[in-house]
Write a protein that holds these residues in place. Sequence first.
Motif, PDB file in Angstrom:
ATOM      1  N   ILE A  29       8.352  21.143  32.523  1.00  0.00           N
ATOM      2  CA  ILE A  29       8.770  22.760  32.737  1.00  0.00           C
ATOM      3  C   ILE A  29       9.493  22.823  34.094  1.00  0.00           C
ATOM      4  N   LEU A  30       9.665  22.148  34.937  1.00  0.00           N
ATOM      5  CA  LEU A  30      10.508  22.369  36.337  1.00  0.00           C
ATOM      6  C   LEU A  30      11.745  21.823  35.940  1.00  0.00           C
ATOM      7  N   LEU A  31      12.054  20.697  35.035  1.00  0.00           N
ATOM      8  CA  LEU A  31      13.237  20.399  34.760  1.00  0.00           C
ATOM      9  C   LEU A  31      13.858  21.106  33.426  1.00  0.00           C
ATOM     10  N   SER A  32      12.995  21.683  32.553  1.00  0.00           N
ATOM     11  CA  SER A  32      13.482  22.226  31.529  1.00  0.00           C
ATOM     12  C   SER A  32      14.560  23.412  31.567  1.00  0.00           C
ATOM     13  N   GLY A  33      14.563  23.837  32.766  1.00  0.00           N
ATOM     14  CA  GLY A  33      15.660  25.177  32.948  1.00  0.00           C
ATOM     15  C   GLY A  33      16.879  24.548  33.187  1.00  0.00           C
ATOM     16  N   HIS A  34      16.977  23.131  33.295  1.00  0.00           N
ATOM     17  CA  HIS A  34      18.284  22.595  33.626  1.00  0.00           C
ATOM     18  C   HIS A  34      18.844  21.879  32.177  1.00  0.00           C
ATOM     19  N   VAL A  35      18.140  22.096  31.265  1.00  0.00           N
ATOM     20  CA  VAL A  35      18.539  21.427  29.804  1.00  0.00           C
ATOM     21  C   VAL A  35      19.033  22.452  28.875  1.00  0.00           C
ATOM     22  N   ASP A  36      20.361  22.382  28.388  1.00  0.00           N
ATOM     23  CA  ASP A  36      20.795  23.524  27.501  1.00  0.00           C
ATOM     24  C   ASP A  36      20.378  22.822  25.967  1.00  0.00           C
ATOM     25  N   GLN A  37      19.853  23.665  25.126  1.00  0.00           N
ATOM     26  CA  GLN A  37      19.649  23.163  23.837  1.00  0.00           C
ATOM     27  C   GLN A  37      20.853  22.746  22.774  1.00  0.00           C
ATOM     28  N   ASN A  38      21.869  23.164  23.320  1.00  0.00           N
ATOM     29  CA  ASN A  38      22.915  22.714  22.324  1.00  0.00           C
ATOM     30  C   ASN A  38      23.681  21.420  23.008  1.00  0.00           C
ATOM     31  N   SER A  39      23.286  21.045  24.010  1.00  0.00           N
ATOM     32  CA  SER A  39      23.967  19.765  24.792  1.00  0.00           C
ATOM     33  C   SER A  39      23.479  18.498  24.209  1.00  0.00           C
ATOM     34  N   GLU A  40      24.352  17.499  24.691  1.00  0.00           N
ATOM     35  CA  GLU A  40      24.053  16.105  24.437  1.00  0.00           C
ATOM     36  C   GLU A  40      22.655  15.574  24.705  1.00  0.00           C
ATOM     37  N   ILE A  41      22.355  15.958  25.894  1.00  0.00           N
ATOM     38  CA  ILE A  41      21.133  15.470  26.670  1.00  0.00           C
ATOM     39  C   ILE A  41      19.825  15.889  25.934  1.00  0.00           C
ATOM     40  N   PHE A  42      19.835  17.288  25.376  1.00  0.00           N
ATOM     41  CA  PHE A  42      18.976  17.595  24.409  1.00  0.00           C
ATOM     42  C   PHE A  42      18.742  16.940  23.097  1.00  0.00           C
ATOM     43  N   ARG A  43      20.131  16.576  22.644  1.00  0.00           N
ATOM     44  CA  ARG A  43      19.934  15.818  21.368  1.00  0.00           C
ATOM     45  C   ARG A  43      19.292  14.455  21.832  1.00  0.00           C
ATOM     46  N   TRP A  44      19.799  13.966  22.848  1.00  0.00           N
ATOM     47  CA  TRP A  44      19.134  12.581  23.226  1.00  0.00           C
ATOM     48  C   TRP A  44      17.626  12.508  23.349  1.00  0.00           C
ATOM     49  N   LEU A  45      17.237  13.721  24.133  1.00  0.00           N
ATOM     50  CA  LEU A  45      15.631  13.744  24.426  1.00  0.00           C
ATOM     51  C   LEU A  45      14.972  13.825  23.194  1.00  0.00           C
ATOM     52  N   SER A  46      15.621  14.589  22.321  1.00  0.00           N
ATOM     53  CA  SER A  46      15.042  14.826  20.676  1.00  0.00           C
ATOM     54  C   SER A  46      14.835  13.518  20.391  1.00  0.00           C
ATOM     55  N   ALA A  47      16.047  12.791  20.227  1.00  0.00           N
ATOM     56  CA  ALA A  47      15.615  11.517  19.489  1.00  0.00           C
ATOM     57  C   ALA A  47      14.734  10.510  20.006  1.00  0.00           C
ATOM     58  N   VAL A  48      14.659  10.752  21.537  1.00  0.00           N
ATOM     59  CA  VAL A  48      13.668   9.727  22.409  1.00  0.00           C
ATOM     60  C   VAL A  48      12.132  10.176  21.971  1.00  0.00           C
TER      61      VAL A  48
ATOM     62  N   LEU B  98      10.759  19.034  27.532  1.00  0.00           N
ATOM     63  CA  LEU B  98      11.916  19.398  27.665  1.00  0.00           C
ATOM     64  C   LEU B  98      12.726  19.518  26.464  1.00  0.00           C
ATOM     65  N   THR B  99      12.292  19.398  25.242  1.00  0.00           N
ATOM     66  CA  THR B  99      12.882  19.661  23.886  1.00  0.00           C
ATOM     67  C   THR B  99      12.152  21.072  23.483  1.00  0.00           C
ATOM     68  N   VAL B 233      22.521   7.016  20.187  1.00  0.00           N
ATOM     69  CA  VAL B 233      23.998   6.478  20.408  1.00  0.00           C
ATOM     70  C   VAL B 233      24.769   6.251  19.086  1.00  0.00           C
ATOM     71  N   ILE B 234      24.067   5.676  18.005  1.00  0.00           N
ATOM     72  CA  ILE B 234      24.861   5.611  16.712  1.00  0.00           C
ATOM     73  C   ILE B 234      25.209   6.661  16.015  1.00  0.00           C
ATOM     74  N   ASP B 235      24.174   7.730  16.399  1.00  0.00           N
ATOM     75  CA  ASP B 235      24.415   9.068  15.788  1.00  0.00           C
ATOM     76  C   ASP B 235      25.823   9.749  16.593  1.00  0.00           C
ATOM     77  N   TYR B 236      25.960   9.594  17.711  1.00  0.00           N
ATOM     78  CA  TYR B 236      26.989  10.025  18.637  1.00  0.00           C
ATOM     79  C   TYR B 236      28.355   9.583  18.290  1.00  0.00           C
ATOM     80  N   VAL B 237      28.188   8.324  18.157  1.00  0.00           N
ATOM     81  CA  VAL B 237      29.494   7.612  17.601  1.00  0.00           C
ATOM     82  C   VAL B 237      30.148   7.848  16.364  1.00  0.00           C
TER      83      VAL B 237
END
Lengths: 115, 246
Positions: A29-48, B98-99, B233-237
């Motif tokens: 919750i504390l970090l979620s304010g800094h994550v944009d849902q259209n950003s690459e970091i959001f996409r990476w977090l979703s994959a993880v 976070l998601t 990473v694969i998706d990004y590339v």
Amino acid sequence: MEALFESLGWWAALGFVVIATYFWRGLGILLSGHVDQNSEIFRWLSAVTYSLVGALTFKLIILPIGLLSNVPLVYRIGVCLICIWWMLKKPNNMVPCLILGSLLMMAYGLVELFI
Amino acid sequence: MNQNNIKIRNQALINSIKIGAKVGLLGPGPVLFGGMLGFGAMGQGSGLSIWHTTAISFFMYALPGQVVFIEMMTMGSAASAIAIAVALTSTRFLTMTLTLFPQIPKTAHEPPRLLMVHMLAMSTWTTCMRDFPKILPEHRYGYYIGIGLVCWLISVPSTFLGYLIADAVPPWVTYALVFVNPLFFLLSFTEVALVINRISILVGGIVGTILYPIYPDHALLITGIVFGTCVYVIDYVLRKRKQVSQ
């Protein structure tokens, strides 16, 4: 920590695991304010996250502990595949698929009981 | 903001909570009911008291971590080992939060997120991730609270009931109770929209199953971070290549 466990007993143990569980929720919750849902970091977090929950789900089905481990692996996977097939064939069909899966597991238990 | 606007906004929040609660009662709620019945029965079988078992569901509200906790307590594991193992199984909550929460716009005087996040569990997360793209952003928080509250409130009495009926339920019924939770998660994955997320689930599932017997304590974390990142990473590339070729 061990000494506190010894002196306070079971409720101290619960306190520790509650904190250990809530820590990640609260930090999120504390970090979620800094994550944009259209950003690459959001996409990476979703994959993880999907990778992690996928691993957890497969583990619960393929390598279970307790009662479910008595059911043969082939049967467990077979039930899952039948339910997935029905779900893909007819979308928004969650509850009937779950009932089917549960009935198939009960059927195994009954067969095991009588054989 | 004048009183009238506050009233309208509160009414909209209540309406979306009601819709979420309805979805929770029809979908993840009954599934969680089955799962927590199974957990209650497990608590009884492990020799815990009914209050201890129910308190675990109320305060932890994370079924895999709850199971780990009871198992390790029963085995007499060291306190630090129990705390570390539970913390590791709960790491998923960080990325789940976070998601999910960035998709919910912040408003003034909303129910505190640090409190409401306790109701985040896999059942609520999978349902919200599936439905949020179809819901207006301003209604998402209420929708989440509705589902989360219903699921959390169901989990407590169902644990209690599971404990009480543990001896009365025949084992062939218990098979269904312990299977319904993972099956629900699995079936929820068929409704995941993005291809990258579908591939992440599949890769995570396969790699996690291989790694778990080798590194039982860290397999989930390694799978999520290392192999989830590989898929990303694969998706990004591939996306960048596509952009260049266009």
